[in-house]
Each structure stands twice: as structure tokens, then as C-alpha cells.
Scaffold this motif. Sequence first.
Motif, short mmCIF file in Angstrom:
data_model
loop_
_atom_site.label_atom_id
_atom_site.label_comp_id
_atom_site.label_asym_id
_atom_site.label_seq_id
_atom_site.Cartn_x
_atom_site.Cartn_y
_atom_site.Cartn_z
N GLN A 31 19.49 15.79 28.52
CA GLN A 31 19.69 15.56 27.09
C GLN A 31 18.86 14.38 26.59
OE1 GLN A 31 21.20 17.49 25.09
NE2 GLN A 31 21.12 16.26 23.24
N SER A 32 18.75 13.33 27.40
CA SER A 32 18.03 12.13 26.94
C SER A 32 16.55 12.45 26.72
CB SER A 32 18.18 11.01 27.97
OG SER A 32 17.62 11.40 29.21
N ILE A 33 15.99 13.28 27.59
CA ILE A 33 14.58 13.65 27.44
C ILE A 33 14.42 14.61 26.27
CG2 ILE A 33 12.65 14.82 28.56
CD1 ILE A 33 13.64 13.78 31.21
N ARG A 34 15.37 15.55 26.17
CA ARG A 34 15.35 16.49 25.05
C ARG A 34 15.31 15.74 23.71
NH1 ARG A 34 13.60 21.07 24.50
NH2 ARG A 34 12.58 19.96 22.86
N GLU A 35 16.13 14.71 23.60
CA GLU A 35 16.20 13.95 22.35
C GLU A 35 14.90 13.22 22.07
OE1 GLU A 35 19.62 11.51 22.86
OE2 GLU A 35 21.04 13.14 22.46
N LYS A 36 14.27 12.68 23.11
CA LYS A 36 13.03 11.94 22.90
C LYS A 36 11.90 12.87 22.49
CE LYS A 36 14.06 8.03 25.83
NZ LYS A 36 13.67 7.19 26.96
N ILE A 37 11.87 14.04 23.11
CA ILE A 37 10.83 15.00 22.73
C ILE A 37 11.03 15.42 21.28
CG2 ILE A 37 9.97 17.33 23.11
CD1 ILE A 37 10.53 16.94 26.08
N ASP A 38 12.28 15.72 20.94
CA ASP A 38 12.55 16.14 19.56
C ASP A 38 12.19 15.04 18.58
OD1 ASP A 38 13.38 18.57 20.46
OD2 ASP A 38 15.52 18.13 20.33
N ALA A 39 12.51 13.80 18.94
CA ALA A 39 12.20 12.68 18.07
C ALA A 39 10.70 12.52 17.90
CB ALA A 39 12.81 11.39 18.62
N ALA A 40 9.97 12.67 19.01
CA ALA A 40 8.53 12.51 18.96
C ALA A 40 7.90 13.60 18.09
CB ALA A 40 7.94 12.57 20.38
N ARG A 41 8.46 14.78 18.17
CA ARG A 41 7.92 15.89 17.37
C ARG A 41 8.20 15.70 15.89
NH1 ARG A 41 9.55 20.80 21.55
NH2 ARG A 41 7.69 20.59 22.84
N GLN A 42 9.17 14.85 15.61
CA GLN A 42 9.47 14.55 14.20
C GLN A 42 8.72 13.30 13.75
OE1 GLN A 42 13.76 14.46 14.13
NE2 GLN A 42 13.86 16.50 14.98
N GLY A 43 7.82 12.81 14.58
CA GLY A 43 6.96 11.71 14.16
C GLY A 43 7.38 10.36 14.68
N VAL A 44 8.43 10.31 15.52
CA VAL A 44 8.84 9.04 16.09
C VAL A 44 8.12 8.86 17.41
CG1 VAL A 44 10.79 7.63 16.86
CG2 VAL A 44 11.09 9.30 15.01
N MET A 45 7.11 7.99 17.42
CA MET A 45 6.34 7.80 18.63
C MET A 45 7.07 6.85 19.57
SD MET A 45 4.20 9.94 18.03
CE MET A 45 3.20 9.76 19.51
N PRO A 46 6.72 6.94 20.88
CA PRO A 46 7.49 6.20 21.89
C PRO A 46 7.58 4.71 21.63
CG PRO A 46 5.49 7.21 22.81
CD PRO A 46 5.71 7.80 21.46
N LYS A 47 6.55 4.10 21.05
CA LYS A 47 6.60 2.65 20.85
C LYS A 47 7.70 2.28 19.86
CE LYS A 47 3.09 2.93 17.23
NZ LYS A 47 1.70 2.64 16.86
N GLU A 48 8.16 3.25 19.11
CA GLU A 48 9.20 2.97 18.11
C GLU A 48 10.59 3.32 18.63
OE1 GLU A 48 7.90 5.31 14.88
OE2 GLU A 48 6.25 3.98 14.35
#
Length: 113
Positions: free
Chosen positions: A93-110
Motif C-alpha cells: 500500500q505504501s508504494i501504491r500510494e507513492k506511485i499514485d501521488a507521483a502520477r498526480q504530480g507530487v514528485m519524491p522530493k516533496e
Amino acid sequence: MPIYEYRCQECNRTSSFFTRSISQAVEPVCSSCGSQRMERLMSAFAHHKTVAQVHEESGSPPAFPTPDYYSDPRNIGRHVEETFQKHDVELPQSIREKIDAARQGVMPKELDV
Ligand SMILES: [Zn+2]
């Protein structure tokens, strides 16, 4: 830029570590409690390192990540998804959420990890 994620064995919090070079060793220390008992996690963005290594092995200069790659948000996390699918493992789930967030424009540094 390679990003490494570690989970603290003491307080169970996740910390991200950036390194300028894939050959540079990471010495993870928990950003919450300072513990050095850190367990390496599979990062949602670990494919940076893999692709860079492939370029290096093939003799091409590492040119990753590229702006073009991220101009298509569907690419974010694709390698991770495929890796899990290949092993018939459900994406954590934690990875799923990060991928989804990144796809919505939230890059890892944020990401607040
Ligand atoms: Zn800790």
C-alpha cells in the motif's frame, strides 16, 4: 538521482536518502530517532538506478531521469508495478500510494516521509 528508502528498526519510520552517484555508498541514519538500524526498502523510484546502470553497462552516458520521461506521468512507477506483477505479488500500500501521488504530480522530493 537515485533514491534509497530505509525503514528504521527502532521506531518503524521510513526515511529517504538521495545520492549523487549510484556508486556512492549510503549510510542511512533514521531521521526521526537517529538509529542506524535501517532496513532497505524497495523504493517506488528505484528504477532510476536500474536504468542508469543499464546505460552505464552499455557504454552510454547516464542520462536519466530525463524531462521527457516525467512528462508522461503514466511512466512513473511502471517498472515497480511490473516487477511485482511478474512475481505475482500485490503492490504494498505504501508504494501504491507513492506511485499514485507521483502520477498526480507530487514528485519524491516533496513527499513527507
Ligand atoms: Zn527511528
